[in-house]
Motif scaffolding. Structure first.
Motif, PDB file in Angstrom:
ATOM      1  N   ALA A 196       4.481   6.189 -10.527  1.00  0.00           N
ATOM      2  CA  ALA A 196       5.832   5.851 -10.071  1.00  0.00           C
ATOM      3  C   ALA A 196       6.576   7.102  -9.612  1.00  0.00           C
ATOM      4  O   ALA A 196       6.800   8.028 -10.399  1.00  0.00           O
ATOM      5  CB  ALA A 196       6.605   5.169 -11.185  1.00  0.00           C
ATOM      6  N   TYR A 197       6.965   7.090  -8.352  1.00  0.00           N
ATOM      7  CA  TYR A 197       7.762   8.174  -7.787  1.00  0.00           C
ATOM      8  C   TYR A 197       9.163   7.632  -7.509  1.00  0.00           C
ATOM      9  O   TYR A 197       9.326   6.619  -6.846  1.00  0.00           O
ATOM     10  CB  TYR A 197       7.145   8.694  -6.494  1.00  0.00           C
ATOM     11  CG  TYR A 197       5.892   9.512  -6.704  1.00  0.00           C
ATOM     12  CD1 TYR A 197       5.939  10.900  -6.694  1.00  0.00           C
ATOM     13  CD2 TYR A 197       4.665   8.890  -6.923  1.00  0.00           C
ATOM     14  CE1 TYR A 197       4.790  11.655  -6.895  1.00  0.00           C
ATOM     15  CE2 TYR A 197       3.512   9.639  -7.119  1.00  0.00           C
ATOM     16  CZ  TYR A 197       3.585  11.024  -7.107  1.00  0.00           C
ATOM     17  OH  TYR A 197       2.449  11.763  -7.313  1.00  0.00           O
ATOM     18  N   THR A 227      11.556  12.480  -7.650  1.00  0.00           N
ATOM     19  CA  THR A 227      10.898  12.926  -8.883  1.00  0.00           C
ATOM     20  C   THR A 227       9.806  11.959  -9.344  1.00  0.00           C
ATOM     21  O   THR A 227       9.926  10.740  -9.217  1.00  0.00           O
ATOM     22  CB  THR A 227      11.947  13.093  -9.994  1.00  0.00           C
ATOM     23  OG1 THR A 227      12.889  14.083  -9.579  1.00  0.00           O
ATOM     24  CG2 THR A 227      11.311  13.533 -11.296  1.00  0.00           C
ATOM     25  N   PHE A 228       8.754  12.537  -9.924  1.00  0.00           N
ATOM     26  CA  PHE A 228       7.631  11.762 -10.454  1.00  0.00           C
ATOM     27  C   PHE A 228       7.899  11.414 -11.911  1.00  0.00           C
ATOM     28  O   PHE A 228       8.214  12.272 -12.729  1.00  0.00           O
ATOM     29  CB  PHE A 228       6.342  12.576 -10.339  1.00  0.00           C
ATOM     30  CG  PHE A 228       5.118  11.878 -10.869  1.00  0.00           C
ATOM     31  CD1 PHE A 228       4.768  10.611 -10.421  1.00  0.00           C
ATOM     32  CD2 PHE A 228       4.303  12.492 -11.813  1.00  0.00           C
ATOM     33  CE1 PHE A 228       3.634   9.963 -10.902  1.00  0.00           C
ATOM     34  CE2 PHE A 228       3.171  11.862 -12.294  1.00  0.00           C
ATOM     35  CZ  PHE A 228       2.836  10.598 -11.836  1.00  0.00           C
ATOM     36  N   PHE A 229       7.752  10.118 -12.234  1.00  0.00           N
ATOM     37  CA  PHE A 229       8.013   9.634 -13.582  1.00  0.00           C
ATOM     38  C   PHE A 229       6.754   9.164 -14.300  1.00  0.00           C
ATOM     39  O   PHE A 229       6.844   8.519 -15.339  1.00  0.00           O
ATOM     40  CB  PHE A 229       9.025   8.484 -13.535  1.00  0.00           C
ATOM     41  CG  PHE A 229      10.431   8.913 -13.198  1.00  0.00           C
ATOM     42  CD1 PHE A 229      11.344   9.215 -14.201  1.00  0.00           C
ATOM     43  CD2 PHE A 229      10.844   9.017 -11.877  1.00  0.00           C
ATOM     44  CE1 PHE A 229      12.639   9.601 -13.901  1.00  0.00           C
ATOM     45  CE2 PHE A 229      12.133   9.398 -11.567  1.00  0.00           C
ATOM     46  CZ  PHE A 229      13.039   9.700 -12.574  1.00  0.00           C
ATOM     47  N   VAL A 242       0.855  -1.178   0.000  1.00  0.00           N
ATOM     48  CA  VAL A 242       0.000   0.000   0.000  1.00  0.00           C
ATOM     49  C   VAL A 242       0.894   1.232   0.000  1.00  0.00           C
ATOM     50  O   VAL A 242       1.958   1.243   0.609  1.00  0.00           O
ATOM     51  CB  VAL A 242      -0.952   0.011   1.216  1.00  0.00           C
ATOM     52  CG1 VAL A 242      -1.899  -1.162   1.166  1.00  0.00           C
ATOM     53  CG2 VAL A 242      -0.174  -0.011   2.525  1.00  0.00           C
ATOM     54  N   TYR A 243       0.448   2.240  -0.699  1.00  0.00           N
ATOM     55  CA  TYR A 243       1.245   3.460  -0.739  1.00  0.00           C
ATOM     56  C   TYR A 243       0.409   4.631  -1.215  1.00  0.00           C
ATOM     57  O   TYR A 243      -0.542   4.486  -1.982  1.00  0.00           O
ATOM     58  CB  TYR A 243       2.457   3.299  -1.655  1.00  0.00           C
ATOM     59  CG  TYR A 243       2.170   2.717  -3.020  1.00  0.00           C
ATOM     60  CD1 TYR A 243       1.683   3.508  -4.061  1.00  0.00           C
ATOM     61  CD2 TYR A 243       2.389   1.366  -3.273  1.00  0.00           C
ATOM     62  CE1 TYR A 243       1.432   2.968  -5.308  1.00  0.00           C
ATOM     63  CE2 TYR A 243       2.143   0.819  -4.521  1.00  0.00           C
ATOM     64  CZ  TYR A 243       1.661   1.628  -5.543  1.00  0.00           C
ATOM     65  OH  TYR A 243       1.399   1.095  -6.780  1.00  0.00           O
ATOM     66  N   SER A 244       0.782   5.784  -0.714  1.00  0.00           N
ATOM     67  CA  SER A 244       0.250   7.023  -1.242  1.00  0.00           C
ATOM     68  C   SER A 244       1.000   7.359  -2.520  1.00  0.00           C
ATOM     69  O   SER A 244       0.424   7.812  -3.500  1.00  0.00           O
ATOM     70  CB  SER A 244       0.410   8.147  -0.211  1.00  0.00           C
ATOM     71  OG  SER A 244       0.069   9.394  -0.760  1.00  0.00           O
ATOM     72  N   ARG A 245       2.321   7.111  -2.485  1.00  0.00           N
ATOM     73  CA  ARG A 245       3.172   7.302  -3.658  1.00  0.00           C
ATOM     74  C   ARG A 245       4.100   6.105  -3.753  1.00  0.00           C
ATOM     75  O   ARG A 245       4.817   5.806  -2.807  1.00  0.00           O
ATOM     76  CB  ARG A 245       3.970   8.606  -3.531  1.00  0.00           C
ATOM     77  CG  ARG A 245       3.058   9.833  -3.620  1.00  0.00           C
ATOM     78  CD  ARG A 245       3.790  11.116  -3.371  1.00  0.00           C
ATOM     79  NE  ARG A 245       2.855  12.226  -3.498  1.00  0.00           N
ATOM     80  CZ  ARG A 245       3.104  13.473  -3.121  1.00  0.00           C
ATOM     81  NH1 ARG A 245       4.276  13.767  -2.597  1.00  0.00           N
ATOM     82  NH2 ARG A 245       2.203  14.415  -3.270  1.00  0.00           N
ATOM     83  N   TYR A 295      14.627  20.011  -7.259  1.00  0.00           N
ATOM     84  CA  TYR A 295      14.558  19.169  -6.060  1.00  0.00           C
ATOM     85  C   TYR A 295      13.818  19.888  -4.944  1.00  0.00           C
ATOM     86  O   TYR A 295      12.944  19.312  -4.280  1.00  0.00           O
ATOM     87  CB  TYR A 295      15.965  18.779  -5.602  1.00  0.00           C
ATOM     88  CG  TYR A 295      16.010  18.194  -4.212  1.00  0.00           C
ATOM     89  CD1 TYR A 295      15.362  17.007  -3.913  1.00  0.00           C
ATOM     90  CD2 TYR A 295      16.685  18.850  -3.184  1.00  0.00           C
ATOM     91  CE1 TYR A 295      15.384  16.467  -2.627  1.00  0.00           C
ATOM     92  CE2 TYR A 295      16.711  18.329  -1.897  1.00  0.00           C
ATOM     93  CZ  TYR A 295      16.064  17.142  -1.624  1.00  0.00           C
ATOM     94  OH  TYR A 295      16.085  16.629  -0.353  1.00  0.00           O
ATOM     95  N   VAL A 296      14.141  21.175  -4.744  1.00  0.00           N
ATOM     96  CA  VAL A 296      13.466  21.957  -3.707  1.00  0.00           C
ATOM     97  C   VAL A 296      11.967  22.029  -3.981  1.00  0.00           C
ATOM     98  O   VAL A 296      11.145  21.857  -3.081  1.00  0.00           O
ATOM     99  CB  VAL A 296      14.073  23.368  -3.616  1.00  0.00           C
ATOM    100  CG1 VAL A 296      13.224  24.268  -2.715  1.00  0.00           C
ATOM    101  CG2 VAL A 296      15.504  23.297  -3.086  1.00  0.00           C
ATOM    102  N   LYS A 297      11.598  22.255  -5.240  1.00  0.00           N
ATOM    103  CA  LYS A 297      10.174  22.306  -5.585  1.00  0.00           C
ATOM    104  C   LYS A 297       9.488  20.981  -5.258  1.00  0.00           C
ATOM    105  O   LYS A 297       8.376  20.943  -4.720  1.00  0.00           O
ATOM    106  CB  LYS A 297       9.996  22.632  -7.062  1.00  0.00           C
ATOM    107  CG  LYS A 297       8.530  22.728  -7.493  1.00  0.00           C
ATOM    108  CD  LYS A 297       8.393  22.952  -8.983  1.00  0.00           C
ATOM    109  CE  LYS A 297       8.755  21.710  -9.776  1.00  0.00           C
ATOM    110  NZ  LYS A 297       8.494  21.865 -11.235  1.00  0.00           N
ATOM    111  N   ASN A 298      10.156  19.890  -5.572  1.00  0.00           N
ATOM    112  CA  ASN A 298       9.583  18.575  -5.275  1.00  0.00           C
ATOM    113  C   ASN A 298       9.449  18.334  -3.776  1.00  0.00           C
ATOM    114  O   ASN A 298       8.540  17.613  -3.343  1.00  0.00           O
ATOM    115  CB  ASN A 298      10.430  17.474  -5.917  1.00  0.00           C
ATOM    116  CG  ASN A 298      10.168  17.319  -7.400  1.00  0.00           C
ATOM    117  OD1 ASN A 298       9.041  17.489  -7.851  1.00  0.00           O
ATOM    118  ND2 ASN A 298      11.205  17.025  -8.165  1.00  0.00           N
ATOM    119  N   VAL A 299      10.347  18.907  -3.001  1.00  0.00           N
ATOM    120  CA  VAL A 299      10.225  18.810  -1.544  1.00  0.00           C
ATOM    121  C   VAL A 299       8.952  19.510  -1.090  1.00  0.00           C
ATOM    122  O   VAL A 299       8.215  19.010  -0.235  1.00  0.00           O
ATOM    123  CB  VAL A 299      11.458  19.406  -0.837  1.00  0.00           C
ATOM    124  CG1 VAL A 299      11.199  19.533   0.666  1.00  0.00           C
ATOM    125  CG2 VAL A 299      12.684  18.538  -1.084  1.00  0.00           C
TER     126      VAL A 299
END
Length: 760
Positions: free
Chosen positions: A205-206, A199-201, A81-84, A145-149
């Motif tokens: 898939a993260y 990062t989201f692909f 199970v996962y949110s991402r 990377y900062v934006k993804n955080v």
């Protein structure tokens, strides 16, 4: 390539000013690049370098959300199970091709600049100014990377995610501040590692490991050149370049990445040209997320584990905190589910109730003494399709179950019997128990008394069921009027108090009604509650709260605290042992015969409600308890008359004929290979009873042993009295001794003298 940093010792404010093309000495307003509408767009509108420093210096980097794996008691996987969908990997476990590809296409000067790339940014800002907005980013990998955080911190809050992704001058300034900090703290290698993990692909898939598994069914460390180029190309727009749904567009994007890698000398042109000729080579693995993918019908058990996590304060003070912790994942949860028991439950369900039947069944098995829930299943599987449900028919409303649970019918009668024994009543307590009667009035309750102001009546199932009856026979035959008289005698309060001690709360969370009809199962409970309550009998009077989780290993291998079963004495051992003896009789000689287990002592009780909208069998052995419910899964229910269930026609459904066999088969498989333990049996006989003799027709009151009768009596009129076998029939036959014939007495055949047997 080295980890060069720009800035030359400049403060973060000076770097920002340089970034924005503004003289530090002048401290001028941020207008050097003719940015549009600066005064209306967030942080940049403040205009001074000093105000840039007002942004908090520490970027909060929440733990990246990952998969959580849920295991059974043996360590077998139930579900992920996962949110991402993400699996964090080290940089050394990522293909060198992938590292080079992402840098080449997203930030070719990554190793040459600091937090920002001034050349790229100046170009982008000028173009944005001309466009009148923010159309071009030119963000470095560090800024991305900062934006993804920010996005990760927003979690599943859609508004927060939208805010984190908003293309605004204010966000860019904030992003810059933190990018400078990150460059100082982490360095290039760790930034690249973190970037590839966050990062989201696309395709749910993260992170690069999940993406590699999704598109190529392999680990990230094994990616080939052309595969790495494909994944690197997805980052800019995962939906637009999705190779599953837009293969031609994805190939063109892949080839662009390959060419860029050649231009920056990461690969040769020959390598790029050779890779461009290769097909996409996808080997897609479908995402398997959530309890809907659970094996052996354990979806509802899996979902209950989630409900436990979200509701138990041991996992966080507030539900929001617990929800965030669940979404972050990264846990391995070992549960109490016994795979053999679960498979047995599912096999039994499939054998007796079909998925497309008008009714459903739910089964829960609980281990006495530990509270471990070892199996949970139902005939309507977990899902959103036809004849599927997301409602857990075994659970209370608060834990994902139906709104009100299900009336339990006569399976509540043993609770009344146990309460009566606790109040000093004897197991041979007799009541007149007529076929039909008015509810006695008044009846004491916990807060006063109940009166039969409406003239309510109660009757037995069959007109031939007329008393007087003792407790053993009343339980075996499930005599309604007996138990109404019993609860009216001892009062309702002792029954509700004992029920509470046995974990019996209504499925809707409300208090039990203080009414005599409680004894007939008028309240709604869940199968989990009923299995746990009957496990109290099996555990000789000690109730243990149900548990689903054995252990949890959190991110980083740290063991987390989990809720434990709490065991408390609900009734005396004597009461429990007496109830086990009484309920054993239900299975051996009463309404529950069809539920009996071969070569293994068992006890239990059948139950059928008004209009036959629910039928039950709840039973147990000393080492396993189980509850089976059959009925309509909707709010209106189904009247189970003239109905076909599991291919078998029923003119009327009883607890014995459908739930009973389901229980028998489920328990048989679950207990296979386990010791056949026995109960502590209690002799149940009335010491005041006297046995009358018989005349020649089997009637009358001649002294025991005289003239047992040539015709004999057929039925034993004293079922509550245990007769030693050495005085039944034979030379000194208690009943059945005859003179010259073959007598057939109430307790046996006799060919003997008339010495008889004297009662105490």
């Amino acid at each position: 390539m080295g980890n060069k940093r720009s800035g030359g010792g400049l403060s973060s404010a000076q770097q920002a000013a340089k970034f924005l093309g503004v003289s530090v000495l002048a401290g001028a307003v941020l207008a050097g690049l003719a940015l549009p509408a600066v005064g209306a767009i967030g942080l940049a509108a403040k205009g001074t370098v000093e105000q840039f420093d007002e942004i908090p210096a520490n970027l909060k980097r929440p733990p990246l959300s990952e998969r959580t794996t849920i295991l059974d008691a043996n360590g077998g996987e139930i579900a992920k199970v996962y949110s991402r969908d993400r699996t964090i990997v080290k940089l050394k476990d990522i293909s060198p091709y992938m590292r080079k590809a992402i840098v080449a296409i997203e930030d070719a000067r990554f190793y040459e600049h600091g937090a920002i790339d001034l050349k790229g940014v100046l170009r982008a800002l000028n173009e944005n100014a001309q466009d009148g907005g923010v159309s071009q980013g030119a963000s470095t990998l560090t800024q991305q990377y900062v934006k993804n955080v920010f996005v990760e911190e927003a979690g599943n809050n859609e508004k927060a995610v939208a805010k984190a992704q908003k293309q605004s001058i204010g966000r860019k300034i904030k992003e810059l501040k933190y990018a400078i900090q990150v460059e100082k703290e982490l360095g290039k290698k760790l930034i690249l590692q973190n970037y590839l993990n966050i990062t989201f692909f696309g395709q749910q898939a993260y992170g690069i490991e999940a993406a590699s598994q999704r598109y190529f069914s392999k680990h990230a460390k094994d990616l080939k050149l052309e595969e790495a180029a494909l994944l690197a190309g997805l980052v800019q727009s995962p939906s637009r370049y999705d190779p599953v749904n837009a293969p031609q567009v994805a190939k063109a994007r892949r080839d662009t990445v390959l060419q860029r890698m050649a231009e920056v000398k990461d690969i040769t042109q020959a390598q790029a040209d050779a890779a461009k000729k290769k097909p996409l080579g996808l080997k897609v693995s479908s995402p398997k997320n959530g309890c809907i993918t659970a094996v052996d019908g354990a979806g509802f058990f899996c979902d209950y584990v989630r409900a436990v996590f979200l509701n138990d304060p041991v996992f966080g003070k507030t539900r929001e905190e617990r929800s965030q912790r669940w979404d972050r994942g990264g846990m391995t949860i070992r549960t109490t589910l016994d795979p053999k028991a679960q498979k047995s439950v599912q096999n039994s369900i499939k054998s007796h109730v079909y998925q497309d039947d008008p009714v459903a069944t739910a089964v829960t098995l609980v281990e006495p003494g530990t509270g471990k829930v070892v199996a949970m299943g139902q005939s309507k599987p977990y899902g959103f399709g036809t004849n599927e449900l997301t409602i857990n028919l075994s659970a209370d409303k608060a834990m994902g179950g139906s709104n009100y649970g299900f009336q339990v019918g006569s399976t509540f009668k043993p609770i009344t019997a146990a309460a009566a024994l606790e109040q000093g009543k004897k197991p041979y307590q007799r009541y007149s128990s007529p076929y039909k009667m008015d509810y006695p009035s008044p009846v004491s309750t916990c807060n006063g008394s109940w009166s039969n102001s409406e003239g309510s009546t109660v009757e037995n199932e069959d007109i031939t069921e007329k008393g007087p009856y003792g407790m053993k026979e009343a339980l075996a035959k499930s005599i309604n009027t007996y138990f109404v008289q019993l609860i009216s005698d001892i009062g309702v309060c002792p029954v509700t108090e004992l029920a509470a001690k046995m974990g019996m709360q209504r499925a809707d969370g409300q208090k039990l009604n203080q009414v005599p009809s409680l004894t007939l199962g008028s309240e709604g409970f869940s199968p989990l509650t009923m299995a746990g309550a009957y496990a109290t009998f099996a555990n000789r009077g000690v109730y243990c709260t149900p548990v689903f989780i054995e252990s949890i290993t959190g991110p980083g291998g740290k063991d987390l605290e989990v809720p434990k079963s709490s065991c408390t004495r609900a009734m005396s051992e004597k009461t429990a042992d007496t109830m086990n003896t009484l309920l054993r009789g239900v299975v051996e000689d009463g309404t529950g015969k069809k539920a009996g287990l071969d070569n293994r002592p068992s006890a239990g009780k059948t139950g059928t409600t008004d209009e036959r909208k629910a039928a039950w069998f709840v039973g147990y052995t000393p080492n396993l308890a189980g509850a089976v419910w059959v009925g309509g899964s909707g709010s209106k229910g189904v009247e189970m008359e003239n109905i076909r269930i599991g291919g078998v026609f029923h003119d009327k459904v009883y607890g014995a004929d459908t739930p009973g066999p389901i229980w028998r088969d489920a328990m048989s498989g679950a207990l296979e290979g386990k010791p056949a333990e026995d109960f502590v049996n209690v002799p149940i006989k009335d010491p005041s009873a006297k046995k009358p003799g018989r005349d020649d027709n089997g009637n009358g009151d001649k002294p025991s042993g005289d003239n047992g009768g040539s015709n004999g009596g057929a039925d034993d009129p004293w079922p509550d009295i245990t007769i030693p076998p050495d005085v039944i029939g034979g030379d000194d036959g208690l009943v059945g001794g005859n003179r010259g014939g073959n007598g057939n007495g109430g307790h046996g055949n006799g060919n003997g003298n008339s010495n008889g047997w004297n009662f105490p």
